[in-house]
Write an enzyme that holds these catalytic residues in place. Structure first.
Site, PDB file in Angstrom:
ATOM      1  N   HIS A 126       0.798  -1.221   0.000  1.00  0.00           N
ATOM      2  CA  HIS A 126       0.000   0.000   0.000  1.00  0.00           C
ATOM      3  C   HIS A 126       0.832   1.273   0.000  1.00  0.00           C
ATOM      4  O   HIS A 126       0.277   2.373  -0.150  1.00  0.00           O
ATOM      5  CB  HIS A 126      -0.976  -0.008   1.190  1.00  0.00           C
ATOM      6  CG  HIS A 126      -2.297   0.612   0.866  1.00  0.00           C
ATOM      7  ND1 HIS A 126      -3.447   0.367   1.585  1.00  0.00           N
ATOM      8  CD2 HIS A 126      -2.688   1.478  -0.119  1.00  0.00           C
ATOM      9  CE1 HIS A 126      -4.455   1.042   1.078  1.00  0.00           C
ATOM     10  NE2 HIS A 126      -4.016   1.726   0.042  1.00  0.00           N
ATOM     11  N   ASP A 178      -9.979  -0.425   3.773  1.00  0.00           N
ATOM     12  CA  ASP A 178      -8.784  -1.045   4.356  1.00  0.00           C
ATOM     13  C   ASP A 178      -9.052  -1.443   5.804  1.00  0.00           C
ATOM     14  O   ASP A 178      -9.823  -0.781   6.508  1.00  0.00           O
ATOM     15  CB  ASP A 178      -7.645  -0.014   4.312  1.00  0.00           C
ATOM     16  CG  ASP A 178      -6.263  -0.605   4.470  1.00  0.00           C
ATOM     17  OD1 ASP A 178      -6.132  -1.703   5.040  1.00  0.00           O
ATOM     18  OD2 ASP A 178      -5.294   0.051   4.034  1.00  0.00           O
ATOM     19  N   HIS A 183      -6.697  -1.175   7.871  1.00  0.00           N
ATOM     20  CA  HIS A 183      -5.767  -0.293   8.579  1.00  0.00           C
ATOM     21  C   HIS A 183      -5.992   1.165   8.172  1.00  0.00           C
ATOM     22  O   HIS A 183      -6.536   1.442   7.103  1.00  0.00           O
ATOM     23  CB  HIS A 183      -4.320  -0.685   8.263  1.00  0.00           C
ATOM     24  CG  HIS A 183      -4.032  -2.138   8.490  1.00  0.00           C
ATOM     25  ND1 HIS A 183      -4.186  -3.093   7.503  1.00  0.00           N
ATOM     26  CD2 HIS A 183      -3.603  -2.789   9.597  1.00  0.00           C
ATOM     27  CE1 HIS A 183      -3.864  -4.288   7.995  1.00  0.00           C
ATOM     28  NE2 HIS A 183      -3.519  -4.127   9.257  1.00  0.00           N
ATOM     29  N   ASP A 217      -3.329   3.330   7.932  1.00  0.00           N
ATOM     30  CA  ASP A 217      -2.131   3.750   7.187  1.00  0.00           C
ATOM     31  C   ASP A 217      -1.810   5.218   7.433  1.00  0.00           C
ATOM     32  O   ASP A 217      -1.440   5.964   6.520  1.00  0.00           O
ATOM     33  CB  ASP A 217      -2.288   3.466   5.693  1.00  0.00           C
ATOM     34  CG  ASP A 217      -2.373   1.972   5.399  1.00  0.00           C
ATOM     35  OD1 ASP A 217      -1.985   1.174   6.271  1.00  0.00           O
ATOM     36  OD2 ASP A 217      -2.837   1.599   4.309  1.00  0.00           O
ATOM     37  N   HIS A 277       4.351   0.995   4.142  1.00  0.00           N
ATOM     38  CA  HIS A 277       2.986   0.705   3.697  1.00  0.00           C
ATOM     39  C   HIS A 277       1.953   1.044   4.769  1.00  0.00           C
ATOM     40  O   HIS A 277       0.750   1.071   4.478  1.00  0.00           O
ATOM     41  CB  HIS A 277       2.833  -0.758   3.234  1.00  0.00           C
ATOM     42  CG  HIS A 277       2.722  -1.771   4.329  1.00  0.00           C
ATOM     43  ND1 HIS A 277       2.086  -2.991   4.148  1.00  0.00           N
ATOM     44  CD2 HIS A 277       3.168  -1.779   5.610  1.00  0.00           C
ATOM     45  CE1 HIS A 277       2.137  -3.686   5.281  1.00  0.00           C
ATOM     46  NE2 HIS A 277       2.792  -2.988   6.159  1.00  0.00           N
ATOM     47  N   ASP A 302      -7.445  -1.889  -0.330  1.00  0.00           N
ATOM     48  CA  ASP A 302      -6.516  -2.903   0.159  1.00  0.00           C
ATOM     49  C   ASP A 302      -7.317  -4.181   0.360  1.00  0.00           C
ATOM     50  O   ASP A 302      -8.326  -4.191   1.071  1.00  0.00           O
ATOM     51  CB  ASP A 302      -5.913  -2.419   1.489  1.00  0.00           C
ATOM     52  CG  ASP A 302      -4.797  -3.299   2.002  1.00  0.00           C
ATOM     53  OD1 ASP A 302      -4.885  -4.527   1.825  1.00  0.00           O
ATOM     54  OD2 ASP A 302      -3.853  -2.760   2.611  1.00  0.00           O
ATOM     55  N   ASP A 312      -6.838  -6.521   2.179  1.00  0.00           N
ATOM     56  CA  ASP A 312      -6.962  -6.972   3.563  1.00  0.00           C
ATOM     57  C   ASP A 312      -8.163  -6.326   4.266  1.00  0.00           C
ATOM     58  O   ASP A 312      -8.466  -6.643   5.412  1.00  0.00           O
ATOM     59  CB  ASP A 312      -5.671  -6.793   4.359  1.00  0.00           C
ATOM     60  CG  ASP A 312      -5.333  -5.352   4.730  1.00  0.00           C
ATOM     61  OD1 ASP A 312      -6.234  -4.497   4.781  1.00  0.00           O
ATOM     62  OD2 ASP A 312      -4.151  -5.087   4.986  1.00  0.00           O
ATOM     63  N   GLU A 335      -2.038  -5.039  -2.230  1.00  0.00           N
ATOM     64  CA  GLU A 335      -1.720  -5.999  -1.163  1.00  0.00           C
ATOM     65  C   GLU A 335      -2.179  -7.430  -1.450  1.00  0.00           C
ATOM     66  O   GLU A 335      -2.386  -8.229  -0.529  1.00  0.00           O
ATOM     67  CB  GLU A 335      -2.261  -5.533   0.194  1.00  0.00           C
ATOM     68  CG  GLU A 335      -1.624  -4.243   0.714  1.00  0.00           C
ATOM     69  CD  GLU A 335      -0.263  -4.418   1.375  1.00  0.00           C
ATOM     70  OE1 GLU A 335       0.214  -5.565   1.478  1.00  0.00           O
ATOM     71  OE2 GLU A 335       0.315  -3.388   1.794  1.00  0.00           O
TER      72      GLU A 335
END
Length: 300
Positions: free
Chosen positions: A100, A123, A125, A127, A140, A227, A229, A272
């Protein structure tokens, strides 16, 4: 959305410490992304992959607790220039990662074409770390903070301007793993976050409707940074940083369908995908399915 589209692969895995996401662009292409988009009547120019230099062992951890800073900067500088050029040519940039950290370059190349760019950050996360707050030094985990102008100046000043986006124009969807420094930044900057708690309570239709209406009112373009994830690893196992308790594939399809109907997107990236951790390219195939829904694929 613009019918002329440029696909840019970024085989980058230097923004994190787990290898494998550098093969993500190849996996997504192998899963049929170009064929899917051509079947939807898009004019596709596949620009291939951005060159990524490999670090020497002595480069592994560099200034300011930033892992592989030199290589991540160089790659994102090149990516930013490519995205900038494609938008100037009236082509929709679709970027395939890679980790990312490549969002640093995508947003740098995109935001200079808009007065008030909006961002949907799909996402697990936030980030939103910097060298000072990151537990790992992995870049990332920093691209959204960098795009806000927070972080190492080499990264924040790509294409010679900063910030790329304003915090009130960001909507994070699917968050369930935030570091302490990120939580502080979210509160200080006023970033809108729909965590899994809100998504479970409100439902994906309301979350996306609120996000779309919010960004429609205040922005002149919207970038999607997705992302994989963000999805639950039970469904999407081949990702760089899996976190349990995520979004379902069906919820994500609905989100993409609603974004397609809203017609607000001006650029996008999918990142990702890690084929090493995947099961028969399942996650890359999911990425292609989501891309199909985002660009208008319907059952009937």
């Amino acid at each position: 959305m613009q019918r002329n589209m440029s696909i840019i692969g970024v085989p980058m895995d230097l923004g994190q410490s787990r290898r494998g996401v550098d093969m993500g662009p190849s996996a997504i292409r192998y899963a049929g992304v170009i064929e899917t988009l051509e079947n939807l009547k898009y004019n596709i120019a596949d620009l291939g992959d951005v060159a990524v230099s490999r670090p020497d062992s002595k480069d592994n951890l560099q200034e300011g607790n930033l892992r592989n800073l030199k290589q991540v900067f160089e790659c994102n500088q090149t990516l930013a220039e490519m995205v900038d050029e494609e938008i100037a040519e009236k082509r929709f940039p679709l970027v395939l990662g890679g980790d990312h950290s490549i969002a640093i370059g995508t947003l740098a190349g995109t935001a200079k074409h808009y007065e008030n760019l909006g961002v949907i950050w799909y996402d697990a996360h936030g980030d939103l770390n910097s060298g000072e707050t990151s537990p790992s030094g992995n870049i990332h985990g920093m691209p959204l903070a960098v795009s806000l102008g927070i972080g190492h100046e080499k990264l924040t000043n790509i294409l010679d301007y900063a910030p790329k986006v304003n915090p009130e124009n960001i909507v994070i969807v699917g968050a369930r793993s935030l570091d302490p420094g990120e939580k502080v930044l979210i509160r200080e900057q006023g970033v809108t976050v729909y965590s899994m708690h809100e998504i479970d309570r409100l439902g994906m239709p309301q979350v996306m409707e609120e996000s779309i209406n919010y960004l429609k009112r205040r922005t002149d373009g919207v970038h999607l940074s997705l992302d994989l994830d963000g999805l639950d690893p039970e469904e999407a196992p081949g990702v760089g940083t899996p976190v349990m308790g995520g979004l379902s594939y069906r919820e994500s399809h609905l989100a993409m369908e609603m974004l397609s109907e809203s017609d607000i997107l001006t650029s996008a990236e999918f990142v990702e995908v890690n084929p090493i951790l995947d099961d028969k390219n399942k996650t890359a195939s999911m990425a292609v399915g989501l891309i199909g829904s985002l660009f208008g694929e319907k059952l009937k």
